[in-house]
Design an enzyme around this catalytic site. Structure first.
Site, mmCIF file in Angstrom:
data_model
loop_
_atom_site.group_PDB
_atom_site.id
_atom_site.type_symbol
_atom_site.label_atom_id
_atom_site.label_comp_id
_atom_site.label_asym_id
_atom_site.label_seq_id
_atom_site.Cartn_x
_atom_site.Cartn_y
_atom_site.Cartn_z
ATOM 1 N N GLY A 152 0.766 -1.094 -0.014
ATOM 2 C CA GLY A 152 0.111 -0.104 0.184
ATOM 3 C C GLY A 152 1.236 1.075 -0.294
ATOM 4 O O GLY A 152 2.248 1.276 0.055
ATOM 5 N N GLU A 195 8.220 14.049 5.898
ATOM 6 C CA GLU A 195 7.256 13.628 5.497
ATOM 7 C C GLU A 195 5.549 14.721 5.334
ATOM 8 O O GLU A 195 5.000 14.515 4.485
ATOM 9 C CB GLU A 195 6.170 12.233 5.943
ATOM 10 N N GLY A 216 -1.341 2.516 6.059
ATOM 11 C CA GLY A 216 -1.168 1.345 7.991
ATOM 12 C C GLY A 216 -0.778 0.701 7.996
ATOM 13 O O GLY A 216 -0.916 -0.314 7.964
ATOM 14 N N LYS A 217 0.508 0.064 6.765
ATOM 15 C CA LYS A 217 0.586 -1.087 6.547
ATOM 16 C C LYS A 217 1.714 -1.482 7.949
ATOM 17 O O LYS A 217 1.391 -2.693 8.258
ATOM 18 C CB LYS A 217 1.985 -1.340 5.632
ATOM 19 N N ASP A 225 5.660 -6.295 6.267
ATOM 20 C CA ASP A 225 4.790 -4.788 6.194
ATOM 21 C C ASP A 225 5.489 -4.312 4.577
ATOM 22 O O ASP A 225 4.593 -3.426 4.626
ATOM 23 C CB ASP A 225 5.209 -3.358 7.172
ATOM 24 N N ARG A 226 5.806 -3.896 4.091
ATOM 25 C CA ARG A 226 6.444 -4.001 2.792
ATOM 26 C C ARG A 226 7.541 -4.456 2.239
ATOM 27 O O ARG A 226 8.780 -4.988 2.539
ATOM 28 C CB ARG A 226 6.839 -3.156 2.235
ATOM 29 N N GLY A 275 2.026 6.167 3.907
ATOM 30 C CA GLY A 275 0.518 6.075 4.821
ATOM 31 C C GLY A 275 -0.804 5.190 5.371
ATOM 32 O O GLY A 275 -2.121 5.392 5.891
ATOM 33 N N SER A 281 1.238 -0.147 11.341
ATOM 34 C CA SER A 281 -0.012 -0.520 11.919
ATOM 35 C C SER A 281 -1.045 -1.850 11.906
ATOM 36 O O SER A 281 -1.389 -2.789 13.127
ATOM 37 C CB SER A 281 -1.290 0.457 12.316
#
Length: 213
Positions: free
Chosen positions: A6, A147, A11-12, A76-77, A9, A14
């Site tokens: 995604g 950011e 939410g990955k 998370d990525r 920001g 979280s």
């Protein structure tokens, strides 16, 4: 192994944290904190874009190798999104064609190396789809100074570009089964009830694939 995807920001992190706790598994986070290049990139993209993406590529390759060696991990990525960002920097004139070609060759070699790992690919990709407004709200909420778009119109334009790239990227992703989460209507970052609903949605998909009893 589950990988999250995604835009910035979305939410990955979280969801990765909650998913790791829910499944009782290790989480491999994106190398943002203590990243020596990220802040420099936001100050001068033309100078640091290539170095930043090489840094991220190296860290993601390290993480996915560790995750592939064991069962039940969350990232998370993942390495599968990386080319999107360097290609966008190429379109913006921040990297040269030669740098882009070298990067793609390096990425291809890394992906070939993964074919020799015990697990060939992720079991599931979870894509968090959010509107541009939600993306900006989450970026502001987590408060990383470099950011923030205040006084940086070029950065807001870049965020627009990143956001617009993701629908096509997700449509073309074919490395593993994939699941889309509506990150606008399901606020799993701030609403515990919504978080439970997302975890149940992921559980249902894992059961459908006979990966969860």
């Amino acid at each position: 192994m589950i990988v999250l995807a995604g835009t910035i920001g979305a939410g990955k992190s979280s969801l990765a944290k909650a998913l790791g706790e829910h499944l009782g598994t290790e989480v491999f986070y994106e190398a943002v904190d203590n990243n020596p290049v990220l802040d420099l990139y936001y100050q001068d993209p033309k100078k640091y874009a290539f170095l930043l993406q090489i840094y991220f590529l190296n860290k993601r390759f390290e993480s996915i190798k560790m995750a592939y060696r064991a069962d039940n991990n969350v990232l998370d990525r993942s390495i599968f999104e990386d080319e999107l960002f360097l290609t966008l920097n190429y379109k913006n004139g921040n990297v040269t064609r030669t740098e882009l070609d070298i990067y793609k060759e390096l990425l291809a070699n890394m992906l070939e190396e993964l074919e020799g790992m015990p697990k060939k690919r992720p079991d599931l990709l979870v894509y968090i789809d959010v509107s541009f407004e939600t993306m900006l709200s989450r970026i502001a909420q987590r408060g990383r100074s470099f950011e923030q778009i205040d006084g940086q119109p070029g950065l807001e334009m870049y965020y627009h570009q990143v956001h617009n790239e993701y629908p096509d990227w997700f449509a073309q992703y074919d490395v593993s089964p994939k699941l889309r989460i509506d990150g606008d209507h399901i606020d799993f970052v701030n609403n515990p009830t919504d978080l439970t609903a997302v975890l149940e949605q992921i559980d249902a998909e894992l059961r459908r694939m006979d990966l969860l009893k």
